[in-house]
Design a protein around this motif. Sequence first.
Motif, PDB file in Angstrom:
ATOM      1  N   ARG A 101       0.743  -1.228   0.134  1.00  0.00           N
ATOM      2  CA  ARG A 101      -0.059   0.025   0.086  1.00  0.00           C
ATOM      3  C   ARG A 101       0.696   1.346  -0.121  1.00  0.00           C
ATOM      4  NH1 ARG A 101      -3.572  -3.004   3.301  1.00  0.00           N
ATOM      5  NH2 ARG A 101      -5.568  -3.239   2.390  1.00  0.00           N
ATOM      6  N   ARG A 102       0.164   2.345  -0.643  1.00  0.00           N
ATOM      7  CA  ARG A 102       1.069   3.671  -0.558  1.00  0.00           C
ATOM      8  C   ARG A 102       0.651   4.379   0.919  1.00  0.00           C
ATOM      9  NH1 ARG A 102      -1.518   8.220  -2.412  1.00  0.00           N
ATOM     10  NH2 ARG A 102      -3.113   6.802  -3.361  1.00  0.00           N
ATOM     11  N   THR A 103       1.625   4.914   1.339  1.00  0.00           N
ATOM     12  CA  THR A 103       1.377   5.612   2.591  1.00  0.00           C
ATOM     13  C   THR A 103       1.297   7.087   2.217  1.00  0.00           C
ATOM     14  OG1 THR A 103       3.791   5.690   3.081  1.00  0.00           O
ATOM     15  CG2 THR A 103       2.609   3.842   3.903  1.00  0.00           C
ATOM     16  N   ALA A 147       7.455   5.668   0.615  1.00  0.00           N
ATOM     17  CA  ALA A 147       6.177   5.879   0.533  1.00  0.00           C
ATOM     18  C   ALA A 147       5.178   4.701   0.325  1.00  0.00           C
ATOM     19  CB  ALA A 147       6.103   6.919  -0.962  1.00  0.00           C
ATOM     20  N   TRP A 148       5.822   3.783   0.668  1.00  0.00           N
ATOM     21  CA  TRP A 148       4.771   2.605   0.674  1.00  0.00           C
ATOM     22  C   TRP A 148       5.157   1.584   1.860  1.00  0.00           C
ATOM     23  CZ3 TRP A 148       6.949  -2.690   0.514  1.00  0.00           C
ATOM     24  CH2 TRP A 148       8.455  -2.497   0.241  1.00  0.00           C
ATOM     25  N   VAL A 157       3.532   0.310  -7.009  1.00  0.00           N
ATOM     26  CA  VAL A 157       4.645   0.478  -6.577  1.00  0.00           C
ATOM     27  C   VAL A 157       5.967  -0.536  -6.995  1.00  0.00           C
ATOM     28  CG1 VAL A 157       6.141   0.480  -4.211  1.00  0.00           C
ATOM     29  CG2 VAL A 157       3.485   1.050  -4.468  1.00  0.00           C
ATOM     30  N   ASP A 185      -1.246   0.079  -5.331  1.00  0.00           N
ATOM     31  CA  ASP A 185      -0.892   1.235  -6.483  1.00  0.00           C
ATOM     32  C   ASP A 185       0.495   0.583  -7.022  1.00  0.00           C
ATOM     33  OD1 ASP A 185      -2.211   3.621  -5.690  1.00  0.00           O
ATOM     34  OD2 ASP A 185      -1.722   3.354  -3.788  1.00  0.00           O
ATOM     35  N   TRP A 236       9.744   6.216  -4.995  1.00  0.00           N
ATOM     36  CA  TRP A 236       8.894   5.342  -3.886  1.00  0.00           C
ATOM     37  C   TRP A 236       9.556   5.185  -2.612  1.00  0.00           C
ATOM     38  CZ3 TRP A 236       3.769   4.729  -4.399  1.00  0.00           C
ATOM     39  CH2 TRP A 236       3.190   4.916  -5.719  1.00  0.00           C
ATOM     40  N   LEU A 273       2.067  10.163  -1.364  1.00  0.00           N
ATOM     41  CA  LEU A 273       2.719  10.173  -2.613  1.00  0.00           C
ATOM     42  C   LEU A 273       3.932  10.145  -2.851  1.00  0.00           C
ATOM     43  CD1 LEU A 273      -0.049  12.993  -4.168  1.00  0.00           C
ATOM     44  CD2 LEU A 273      -0.224  10.419  -4.570  1.00  0.00           C
ATOM     45  N   PRO A 274       4.376   9.602  -3.936  1.00  0.00           N
ATOM     46  CA  PRO A 274       6.106   9.628  -4.024  1.00  0.00           C
ATOM     47  C   PRO A 274       6.349  10.734  -4.581  1.00  0.00           C
ATOM     48  CG  PRO A 274       4.809   8.424  -5.846  1.00  0.00           C
ATOM     49  CD  PRO A 274       3.711   8.818  -4.954  1.00  0.00           C
ATOM     50  N   THR A 300       5.496  -4.333 -10.691  1.00  0.00           N
ATOM     51  CA  THR A 300       4.373  -3.550  -9.964  1.00  0.00           C
ATOM     52  C   THR A 300       3.110  -4.370  -9.842  1.00  0.00           C
ATOM     53  OG1 THR A 300       3.877  -2.527 -12.037  1.00  0.00           O
ATOM     54  CG2 THR A 300       5.398  -1.361 -10.657  1.00  0.00           C
ATOM     55  N   LEU A 343       0.257   9.113 -10.787  1.00  0.00           N
ATOM     56  CA  LEU A 343       0.634   7.876 -10.900  1.00  0.00           C
ATOM     57  C   LEU A 343       0.630   7.373 -12.403  1.00  0.00           C
ATOM     58  CD1 LEU A 343      -0.724   6.111  -7.752  1.00  0.00           C
ATOM     59  CD2 LEU A 343       1.556   6.920  -8.186  1.00  0.00           C
TER      60      LEU A 343
END
Length: 179
Positions: A7-9, A108-109, A134, A132, A105, A11-12, A168, A91
Amino acid sequence: MLPWVVRRTRLPFLSLRCPDCRSESATTGEGRFRVNANRTLLDVWLLVRCVACDRTSKLTVHERTPVGSFDRALLDGYHANDPELVASTLLDPLLARRNRFTLDWKGAWRLDAPSAWLDEAWPVKVEVVFDDPVPVRPDRLIAHGLGLSRNQVLRRIKCDIPLRRTTTAGFTFTVMAGS
């Protein structure tokens, strides 16, 4: 089969050179669009900010596009700076290619994995799903999730995709019993 979710934590960051300070990192900040009308044509930009000097730059999302070709909900999202629209726009690989940036990234995840998997009978099947896109190397992801070294991962993991090639997309793997 055990579920793992990447999961994305946040935005990169963008790997994008700043014209002022030559830094190579930018962020979308709060995530803002700029919409400019020229008669019946619209320009839409995503605003990004240099991490080092705070200079604002624009990433072209739409250029000289007729107003009638926009979906009303999409246009409202641009005007309202909808966070989900900012994320999906950032993205989009076509936007990155057109504006010549890549996504960074790092940090960011996160990996959401159940901790009580040792009670399972050997071998253990695990399914990895990406919320996402990643980019991660499966051997590093599995080593992180299982607390193994990457050499142990290469010995104990059976997988249909190359473990040392960045992916990904979701995949499954099997953990064999250790010796």
